[in-house]
Design an enzyme around this catalytic site. Sequence first.
Site, PDB file in Angstrom:
ATOM      1  N   ILE A   1     -16.529  57.027  10.050  1.00 23.12           N
ATOM      2  CA  ILE A   1     -17.412  56.054   9.389  1.00 23.12           C
ATOM      3  C   ILE A   1     -16.680  54.713   9.238  1.00 23.12           C
ATOM      4  CG2 ILE A   1     -18.504  55.481   7.176  1.00 23.12           C
ATOM      5  CD1 ILE A   1     -19.193  58.505   6.917  1.00 23.12           C
ATOM      6  N   ARG A   2     -15.395  54.762   8.877  1.00 19.04           N
ATOM      7  CA  ARG A   2     -14.624  53.510   8.744  1.00 19.04           C
ATOM      8  C   ARG A   2     -14.488  52.810  10.092  1.00 19.04           C
ATOM      9  NH1 ARG A   2     -11.433  56.696   5.830  1.00 19.04           N
ATOM     10  NH2 ARG A   2      -9.672  56.616   7.270  1.00 19.04           N
TER      11      ARG A   2
ATOM     12  N   CYS B   1     -33.804  61.062  -8.071  1.00 17.06           N
ATOM     13  CA  CYS B   1     -32.596  61.816  -7.735  1.00 17.06           C
ATOM     14  C   CYS B   1     -31.461  61.463  -8.701  1.00 17.06           C
ATOM     15  CB  CYS B   1     -32.213  61.609  -6.272  1.00 17.06           C
ATOM     16  SG  CYS B   1     -31.095  62.891  -5.669  1.00 17.06           S
TER      17      CYS B   1
ATOM     18  N   GLY C   1      -9.845  68.219   5.640  1.00 21.63           N
ATOM     19  CA  GLY C   1      -9.665  67.869   7.049  1.00 21.63           C
ATOM     20  C   GLY C   1     -10.952  67.363   7.671  1.00 21.63           C
ATOM     21  N   ALA C   2     -12.042  68.112   7.452  1.00 20.14           N
ATOM     22  CA  ALA C   2     -13.336  67.710   8.031  1.00 20.14           C
ATOM     23  C   ALA C   2     -13.905  66.501   7.293  1.00 20.14           C
ATOM     24  CB  ALA C   2     -14.311  68.878   7.980  1.00 20.14           C
ATOM     25  N   ALA C   3     -13.697  66.452   5.975  1.00 19.94           N
ATOM     26  CA  ALA C   3     -14.216  65.318   5.192  1.00 19.94           C
ATOM     27  C   ALA C   3     -13.569  64.022   5.643  1.00 19.94           C
ATOM     28  CB  ALA C   3     -13.966  65.552   3.702  1.00 19.94           C
TER      29      ALA C   3
ATOM     30  N   HIS D   1     -37.362  62.479  -3.063  1.00 19.92           N
ATOM     31  CA  HIS D   1     -37.211  61.080  -2.631  1.00 19.92           C
ATOM     32  C   HIS D   1     -38.472  60.536  -1.963  1.00 19.92           C
ATOM     33  CE1 HIS D   1     -32.836  60.445  -3.173  1.00 19.92           C
ATOM     34  NE2 HIS D   1     -32.721  61.731  -2.946  1.00 19.92           N
TER      35      HIS D   1
ATOM     36  N   GLU E   1     -39.207  57.442  -1.591  1.00 21.06           N
ATOM     37  CA  GLU E   1     -38.862  56.191  -0.891  1.00 21.06           C
ATOM     38  C   GLU E   1     -38.320  56.461   0.520  1.00 21.06           C
ATOM     39  OE1 GLU E   1     -34.854  57.491  -2.458  1.00 21.06           O
ATOM     40  OE2 GLU E   1     -36.966  57.787  -2.945  1.00 21.06           O
TER      41      GLU E   1
END
EC number: 6.3.5.3
Length: 1295
Positions: free
Chosen positions: A316-317, A1135, A307-309, A1260, A1262
């Site tokens: 985002i879409r 990574c 649900g949260a994902a 990371h 970078e």
Amino acid sequence: MMEILRGSPALSAFRINKLLARFQAARLPVHTIYAEYVHFADLNAPLNDDEHAQLERLLKYGPALASHAPQGKLLLVTPRPGTISPWSSKATDIAHNCGLQQVNRLERGVAYYIEAGTLTNEQWQQVTAELHDRMMETVFFALDDAEQLFAHHQPTPVTSVDLLGQGRQALIDANLRLGLALAEDEIDYLQDAFTKLGRNPNDIELYMFAQANSEHCRHKIFNADWVIDGEQQPKSLFKMIKNTFETTPDHVLSAYKDNAAVMEGSEVGRYFADHETGRYDFHQEPAHILMKVETHNHPTAISPWPGAATGSGGEIRDEGATGRGAKPKAGLVGFSVSNLRIPGFEQPWEEDFGKPERIVTALDIMTEGPLGGAAFNNEFGRPALNGYFRTYEEKVNSHNGEELRGYHKPIMLAGGIGNIRADHVQKGEINVGAKLVVLGGPAMNIGLGGGAASSMASGQSDADLDFASVQRDNPEMERRCQEVIDRCWQLGDANPILFIHDVGAGGLSNAMPELVSDGGRGGKFELRDILSDEPGMSPLEIWCNESQERYVLAVAADQLPLFDELCKRERAPYAVIGEATEELHLSLHDRHFDNQPIDLPLDVLLGKTPKMTRDVQTLKAKGDALAREGITIADAVKRVLHLPTVAEKTFLVTIGDRSVTGMVARDQMVGPWQVPVANCAVTTASLDSYYGEAMAIGERAPVALLDFAASARLAVGEALTNIAATQIGDIKRIKLSANWMAAAGHPGEDAGLYEAVKAVGEELCPALGLTIPVGKDSMSMKTRWQEGNEECEMTSPLSLVISAFARVEDVRHTITPQLSTEDNALLLIDLGKGNNALGATALAQVYRQLGDKPADVRDVAQLKGFYDAIQALVAQRKLLAYHDRSDGGLLVTLAEMAFAGHCGIDADIATLGDDRLAALFSEELGAVIQVRAADREAVEAVLAQHGLADCVHYVGQAVSGDRFVITANGQTVFSESRTTLRVWWAETTWQMQRLRDNPECADQEHQAKSNDADPGLNVKLSFDINEDVAAPFIATGARPKVAVLREQGVNSHVEMAAAFHRAGFDAIDVHMSDLLAGRTGLEGFHALVACGGFSYGDVLGAGEGWAKSILFNDRVRDEFATFFHRPQTLALGVCNGCQMMSNLRELIPGSELWPRFVRNTSDRFEARFSLVEVTQSPSLLLQGMVGSQMPIAVSHGEGRVEVRDAAHLAALESKGLVALRYVDNFGKVTETYPANPNGSPNGITAVTTESGRVTIMMPHPERVFRTVSNSWHPENWGEDGPWMRIFRNARKQLG
């Protein structure tokens, strides 16, 4: 045919112990549990011996496979038959990319082997319930039963509803059977429409109508006419919101008409690769800012992780589908739930009022939901930088008398910012004949009816429909689609996307009609051209399912070859399913049955459906004055610091990547002690500037139980006092998203909603110069259930969440709550003007009260003056620290500032009135600022110039040491050690981490917080940070080429390219698909870097699928082997690239001793800012840096070094191949969490080859090569951080 292959152990020892403890608590005599993965391969042809060996090797990942035959009763947990898991999609991709075309599909289950005493059938059902999520999974009792996963069914035809024969009753029956949530007047409308058409409707047409016209999609309440207390109101809710834009249209480029709103950004160098050459470069242009905030409440109540994902994924879409394609950049998340009642840590205000069976507990939501939201953002590659968390559940005397108010139906908020090109802000024209495209994954029989389900109060629909409306997430697929969108917008005028929408509620049945209608066209479609993995789906299921990670686009027919090329390179599936028509008509043909499941004029679907009228009554709150008996300040402090709304949020923060993009200038974690108290989130607008974007949240929902309008005003005020901490300038630069949650129809709530919207839209925002160009509403915030014979209801407070967004003038000028102990003064700016109201505060909540009078915006002009004054002081660099007053009041503001500064407080509240409790715990608007003692007079003068003279109170100073003391007129009001307060504040996060993660790690982290001697992060450099060792080589004009290598799911390539670019390289974008197709080779490159992210979503082991796609392809394998054997080349793996390259040991000379990288000891994705030391090693990239100790961004779930045995570790050490180690803040090599975030032995986090030409590391560099992108740094650093030296060393080595 199906083949079964055993996999590695599925559960760590502590997970098994937790399961056993749960069984024991339920009095189930389970003695032992063993769990391992089992793989099922659906084959279309037999495999020969070599292919079989290859498949076995492919499926060998993670910990070593068990050698013993498992004992006990088998319970096999798999995805639900008829669904395809994200794991399956990605693992099957890897198999195909490794040449195993005989594999139709791979799927994975977990085989639990349970040894137990005698259990009844009912007890076995209890056991299985603990082992699986019934919304997503099923349980089999034999391995062969998994054949059902691959069962294929025959397609079923469309079903007609006999309206002409049975009349209106046929529609009423269909409404109930399909869960359409149609209102009476909508049923009348449909009866009239189809009678005029002279035919019966098909089920698919009714379903499509219900989704497109649901409250979720059409916002009927916000567009309704209103009659309140018998009086017709002049405006709808939406018109009052739009009034803010009409009053202050400044800087807004798009509002109310797209998937996100857009405001003006700054002109900066946007960094991306050229379509033809692959060479990265800066492009100077305006980077306008888009903003969107969604909610995903209903699915999160049913199944919190997906649900949260999918809530985050859908938002985002929305950002990516703005204009003609845009770039999502940074996210925020929020949760409101009922009381947690953590076992063994229950709080005195937490009573169990019961809940419906079909929804999960608040504790389940806060255990699983944040992980789902974080996992999606992490895998997509978007930093999550801001949020809020509130718990509320109480029987209160509010507007409607005594009743239960709380968040059994939770709020799950997902929002963020992105950037968009100026010429892509507006959607284009859709030409007649334009191709209508679905970009993304296949249709699946999941998430049916989400729009309609979300529009009902929980408890009104059938449990099976709740079950059907849950979606599943595949962020790596969404990343691939976004890469295609990025390639399109980067083409500028040649962008092939004319029009784009995301696929959300209602699936294609909502998205495609919306696409063509918004473009002024109709559409004709072919059902069987829609990508589908389940041939047995009905037309309704194919057209209306809510399979995630999909977009709908209009692409000009002559641009289709270009679009096809881009999709193939990114491996993003797409299908052309129709074309745009002149006639405003919608037709859907079914080739299989040669019929027309849909044949409708668009205006029947999206036309003038009946307008709603809300005829409602006003109710006044009846709250009782706060009863003070028995409340001591000492007890109140401890209780308030334990309230989850106030308490430390580390358990919600470190699970989310906060450094990806290399453009994060201010995350939640503040200072050398990394305390999660930042006022707002800030990103840089580009990798070459100090312009930026800021986000902040404001929300005071419990106040609505006393005063609807005050609650709304406070939400705006709090967002403003949060975002004021960075340099924005004119208040008109700030734009707001308003997310409204209400239980529409509940007595008093509708009139209260109108009152709140009016207070913000008609009054406060216009007076301040603020615009609300975007928002969302969720109008069914109530749950119903039965306890015995009693009908129960839990109604949420009217909840407005305001998210503020702004362009930032200079991100370096952001002020944090971190106190300094130089000669200083603490000033409270009290916008409450001494009212100190205690109604609906944290204090009231922890004593199970509501109170009567809440805080409010007391003076709009002073609130505006406050913002302007703080902006002036920020620009003049007069503030040492800043923190707004919010939940928990002044006491919490001072405490959080002391935690961030690791110092003491000597406070004096004598000037704040005689009511000490109110002075400390009132949540009136305001802030505490810290200034140099020498600047105090000048600062007070600036505040006075802005009309704030009567609001300013000197409240003491920050001091070194551990004492937190508050006095008034020489009398001690409260005294405690800062460390004790810090530990109290941390206990909620500790208990949640113990429940959710490895409890040993949680205990170690909690223990570290009580160490007053901890010096915090610190830096020791063995080199001059300002020396550019690459400068002489850059001066020659030669730019060696570095292959910036990415696989599907990699997300850190752009910042990596930028770091090499700055060091004098030509960075070239190289996708694995380029190498596999032979479009690109490695022979022309001097250096290669494998970047971080989630290749294939980390299925088949982190980086292992990527490595195997190289090892199992002869030509590509030779390409890499040749590169690694060529002298004068350099390679870096970071990574996911580090994990991948550690699996290429057979190709890399001198890497034989390299370890594997496996699941972190915490069993959790870890995002930290960790201290490492550079050790003596042959690494050419780390030359001249040995002995340095400096912080670096860490973001991974599988970073723990795994060696075969002690001899392997000793050999790795004795050969001197260890290049970086984690150290604690005292500079000692550590295996203790969280200083060592993954539990690697001897702190190892980077290794190199014997020649030093290839170095791999988990952290990371970078992401922190610019000083400004470090979460904390010494003040004397310039533009470049110390990690820039790695990239300059690379340039120096190549001469």
